[in-house]
Scaffold this active site. Structure first.
Site, PDB file in Angstrom:
ATOM      1  N   ASP A  62       8.987 -27.830  34.073  1.00 58.71           N
ATOM      2  CA  ASP A  62       8.083 -28.930  34.442  1.00 58.71           C
ATOM      3  C   ASP A  62       6.860 -28.784  33.558  1.00 58.71           C
ATOM      4  O   ASP A  62       6.111 -27.803  33.678  1.00 58.71           O
ATOM      5  CB  ASP A  62       7.703 -28.805  35.925  1.00 58.71           C
ATOM      6  CG  ASP A  62       6.779 -29.936  36.377  1.00 58.71           C
ATOM      7  OD1 ASP A  62       6.225 -30.656  35.514  1.00 58.71           O
ATOM      8  OD2 ASP A  62       6.611 -30.089  37.600  1.00 58.71           O
ATOM      9  N   ILE A  63       6.649 -29.739  32.663  1.00 56.98           N
ATOM     10  CA  ILE A  63       5.551 -29.567  31.698  1.00 56.98           C
ATOM     11  C   ILE A  63       4.175 -29.750  32.346  1.00 56.98           C
ATOM     12  O   ILE A  63       3.165 -29.465  31.714  1.00 56.98           O
ATOM     13  CB  ILE A  63       5.715 -30.449  30.438  1.00 56.98           C
ATOM     14  CG1 ILE A  63       5.473 -31.942  30.746  1.00 56.98           C
ATOM     15  CG2 ILE A  63       7.068 -30.247  29.781  1.00 56.98           C
ATOM     16  CD1 ILE A  63       5.266 -32.781  29.482  1.00 56.98           C
ATOM     17  N   SER A 139       5.182 -42.480  20.069  1.00 60.26           N
ATOM     18  CA  SER A 139       5.637 -43.871  20.165  1.00 60.26           C
ATOM     19  C   SER A 139       4.896 -44.715  19.140  1.00 60.26           C
ATOM     20  O   SER A 139       3.747 -44.398  18.789  1.00 60.26           O
ATOM     21  CB  SER A 139       5.352 -44.408  21.573  1.00 60.26           C
ATOM     22  OG  SER A 139       5.536 -45.802  21.603  1.00 60.26           O
ATOM     23  N   TYR A 193      -0.906 -45.359  28.498  1.00 60.49           N
ATOM     24  CA  TYR A 193       0.249 -44.817  27.764  1.00 60.49           C
ATOM     25  C   TYR A 193      -0.077 -44.738  26.270  1.00 60.49           C
ATOM     26  O   TYR A 193       0.188 -43.737  25.615  1.00 60.49           O
ATOM     27  CB  TYR A 193       1.472 -45.707  28.014  1.00 60.49           C
ATOM     28  CG  TYR A 193       2.733 -45.260  27.308  1.00 60.49           C
ATOM     29  CD1 TYR A 193       3.487 -44.195  27.804  1.00 60.49           C
ATOM     30  CD2 TYR A 193       3.175 -45.900  26.154  1.00 60.49           C
ATOM     31  CE1 TYR A 193       4.649 -43.791  27.163  1.00 60.49           C
ATOM     32  CE2 TYR A 193       4.328 -45.501  25.511  1.00 60.49           C
ATOM     33  CZ  TYR A 193       5.066 -44.447  26.014  1.00 60.49           C
ATOM     34  OH  TYR A 193       6.219 -44.043  25.372  1.00 60.49           O
TER      35      TYR A 193
END
Ligand code: NAP
Length: 276
Positions: A62-63, A139, A193
């Site tokens: 779990d980062i 992204s 984001y």
């Protein structure tokens, strides 16, 4: 201690991460670790790939949890004496119509996508073996969000001298600015984001520079990339690429041959270096 090469993919129980593990199982000459924050979902994904005749291994990760990251670090150190390939793929995104207050979205998104990814790098980059490959899944939205920043912020994020501490301060400031509803006044774009992925791309540029300064002779290559618009739970069914197609660029960067000295410190999409 095993001398077998080892690859780790974060957030790989589904989506692009799972497809990266699938591709590495076919092409990487060593052990490939599928990791998941939830062991049940992780083991189910391992079983799915086993049905396809592949043999991924599993480790919990779990980062968002430093203890979990350190447990993986200690495991890799002990079993393999390091790490050959690290793909930082785990990430989250609120849906466009989610009504969660923007400041909460900012805090939660930055926590995983930027701070979690950075914590994985802090703990695992020192383990990278010579000729290691590190891929940070960012992204194209990082580029468009950069374009939406004030000139002053753009200059900072494009700087070849920005430090990791300065980047952390800026990412922290974004979250604080959203809480006071002044983020747009302060020159930020209206996308949590997007800002989190600016953080991932700029972090990659900084880390590549540090590798040049501190470990030049080790020939480690580290890049950020965009997988494209991919049909996953995150992006939905209308996206243009299948998960296996989305995995192509991350896998290309993870498997750059030992003779390669580039790309390094770049932002790559469709296997092509993009301007930042
Ligand atoms: P996805 O299907 O939602 O998968 C995300 C993966 O990350 C899941 O395995 C998820 O685990 C995991 N994850 C989330 N938070 C985590 C944490 N704290 N610790 C460990 N794992 C965690 O999304 P995806 O589309 O495959 O996205 C993969 C990466 O590509 C992300 O970084 C995303 O931002 C990036 N990306 C995607 C697109 C696209 O079009 N899909 C485009 C550009 C970039 P759970 O199952 O436990 O939630």
């Amino acid at each position: 201690m095993s001398s077998v090469p080892v690859a780790v993919v974060t957030g790989s129980n589904k989506g692009i991460g799972l497809a990266i593990v699938r591709g590495l199982c076919k092409q990487f000459p060593g052990d490939v670790y599928l990791t998941s924050r939830d062991p049940g979902r992780g083991q189910a994904a391992v079983a799915q790939l086993q049905q396809e005749g592949l043999q991924p291994l599993f480790h919990q990760l779990d980062i968002d949890d430093l203890q979990s990251i350190r447990a993986l670090r200690d495991f890799l150190k002990e079993k393999y004496g390091g790490l050959n390939v690290l793909v930082n793929n785990a990430g989250i995104a609120f849906k466009v119509h989610d009504t969660t207050p923007f400041a909460v979205q900012a805090e939660v998104t930055l926590k995983t996508n930027f701070f979690g990814t950075r914590n994985v790098c802090t703990e695992l980059l020192p383990l990278m073996k010579p000729y290691g490959r590190v891929v940070n899944v960012s992204s194209m939205v990082s580029s468009s969000a950069l374009g939406g920043c004030s000139q002053e912020l753009q200059q900072k994020f494009r700087s070849d001298a920005i430090t990791e501490d300065e980047l952390v301060q800026l990412m922290t400031k974004f979250v604080e600015d959203t809480k006071r509803s002044v983020h747009q006044q302060e020159g930020w774009p209206n996308t949590a984001y997007g800002v989190s992925k600016i953080g991932v791309t700029v972090l990659s540029r900084i880390q590549a520079r540090l590798l040049n300064e501190q470990r030049k002779g080790d020939h480690i290559l580290l890049n950020a990339c965009c997988p494209g618009w991919v049909r996953t739970d995150m992006a939905g069914p209308k996206a243009t690429k299948s998960p296996d197609e989305g995995a192509e660029t991350p896998i290309y960067l993870a498997l750059l041959p030992s003779s390669a000295d580039a790309p390094h410190g770049q932002f790559v999409s469709n296997k092509t270096v993009r301007p930042w």
